[in-house]
Design an enzyme around this catalytic site. Sequence first.
Site, PDB file in Angstrom:
ATOM      1  N   GLU A  30     -35.855  -6.616 -36.787  1.00  0.00           N
ATOM      2  CA  GLU A  30     -36.758  -6.570 -37.949  1.00  0.00           C
ATOM      3  C   GLU A  30     -36.864  -7.940 -38.619  1.00  0.00           C
ATOM      4  O   GLU A  30     -37.938  -8.329 -39.061  1.00  0.00           O
ATOM      5  CB  GLU A  30     -36.285  -5.516 -38.966  1.00  0.00           C
ATOM      6  CG  GLU A  30     -36.490  -4.082 -38.505  1.00  0.00           C
ATOM      7  CD  GLU A  30     -37.950  -3.729 -38.265  1.00  0.00           C
ATOM      8  OE1 GLU A  30     -38.835  -4.382 -38.826  1.00  0.00           O
ATOM      9  OE2 GLU A  30     -38.196  -2.795 -37.469  1.00  0.00           O
ATOM     10  N   TYR A  65     -39.464  -3.585 -47.276  1.00  0.00           N
ATOM     11  CA  TYR A  65     -39.967  -3.166 -45.974  1.00  0.00           C
ATOM     12  C   TYR A  65     -38.823  -3.113 -44.952  1.00  0.00           C
ATOM     13  O   TYR A  65     -38.643  -2.111 -44.256  1.00  0.00           O
ATOM     14  CB  TYR A  65     -41.080  -4.121 -45.494  1.00  0.00           C
ATOM     15  CG  TYR A  65     -41.206  -4.075 -44.011  1.00  0.00           C
ATOM     16  CD1 TYR A  65     -41.781  -2.977 -43.404  1.00  0.00           C
ATOM     17  CD2 TYR A  65     -40.655  -5.073 -43.201  1.00  0.00           C
ATOM     18  CE1 TYR A  65     -41.826  -2.865 -42.027  1.00  0.00           C
ATOM     19  CE2 TYR A  65     -40.687  -4.973 -41.836  1.00  0.00           C
ATOM     20  CZ  TYR A  65     -41.283  -3.868 -41.262  1.00  0.00           C
ATOM     21  OH  TYR A  65     -41.314  -3.755 -39.902  1.00  0.00           O
ATOM     22  N   ASP A  97     -45.639  -2.439 -43.886  1.00  0.00           N
ATOM     23  CA  ASP A  97     -45.909  -3.802 -43.424  1.00  0.00           C
ATOM     24  C   ASP A  97     -47.427  -3.970 -43.328  1.00  0.00           C
ATOM     25  O   ASP A  97     -48.188  -3.054 -43.706  1.00  0.00           O
ATOM     26  CB  ASP A  97     -45.216  -4.062 -42.070  1.00  0.00           C
ATOM     27  CG  ASP A  97     -45.871  -3.294 -40.928  1.00  0.00           C
ATOM     28  OD1 ASP A  97     -46.562  -2.277 -41.201  1.00  0.00           O
ATOM     29  OD2 ASP A  97     -45.714  -3.700 -39.769  1.00  0.00           O
TER      30      ASP A  97
END
Length: 328
Positions: free
Chosen positions: A36, A117, A135
Amino acid sequence: MDVARLRRRILSWYGKQKRDLPWRQSRDPYRIWISEIMLQQTRVAAVIPYYERFLARFPDVLALAAAPEQELLAAWAGLGYYARARNLHAAAKKIQELGGFPSDHPSIRELPGVGDYTAAAIGSIAFNLRHGVLDGNAARVLSRLTVERGSIDSGVVKKRLRASVDRLIDPKRPGEFNQALMELGATVCLPKQPQCRQCPWACECQAFRLGIQDELPMRAGRPEAVGVEKQLLMIERAGKILAWQRPAQSRRLAGFWELPETDQLPGAKVESRVAGFRHTIVNTNYRIAVFRASLARTPKGFHWLTTKELGEIPLSTTTKKALACVTK
Ligand code: SF4
């Protein structure tokens, strides 16, 4: 909106259509976290080789916490946005102190470099926490699904889209739902020419029903790109190359090594142009020319390094490109 139908359809579509990406083979929070962070502002195709090399070098959080910063930066070199690598390092040390990866949303959110996020993505995928992701891909899909006409860059609109995703997220499979939503944005609900005929949400999508999917999402105007010219110097002596290291407090690329620029070495004798290339960082388009040069004395703050040494330290992307042009 038929929420149950939307969940069913997107999860079934994702089960059949999802791309086979290396970080999807695991629910280990360390691996999800690394992926991520790497995927922030970086394309999937660019991340894959870095992700695999990084995990081979730092297979778990203890290995990452124990690594010298220069080694971490060298492994990250080329991915850009280097604050991400420094934050990973700081977060790995914090996780080590905590005795393991935190498993609740507020604690994940407190790790350095982890925003809303990223915390939602890690929490939902690794720990089944019900937090929707928002996102750029998810925001685009939701703005079309709900016909959101405000700018998706505005705080008010983000709040509305967040409320939509929190309502839609499947409470039993939050991680898969989040990944499915992002996948839909990345592969079907594209910024230009969305593939609505292949979309599992076409039956509920208001923008598609109205035929305005190409007009959404709305965006505030973006600043124009600026052009910058740079001249780098390739100065060699006894098989070594002159380079300098950016200080730790540098706003950009702190700790990275670079070739000197002409205005740093007014005493250098420029001989010939040996290469030129372009490089873009965010909103700046660089045109870079590389010159061979010579120098009578070694200036303060500069070092002579062998090619082997240059291969082991973090180099800026422009310096890597310049060396590749000159030494190939
Ligand atoms: Fe996007 Fe089209 Fe699907 Fe609507 S129907 S979510 S616009 S791909």
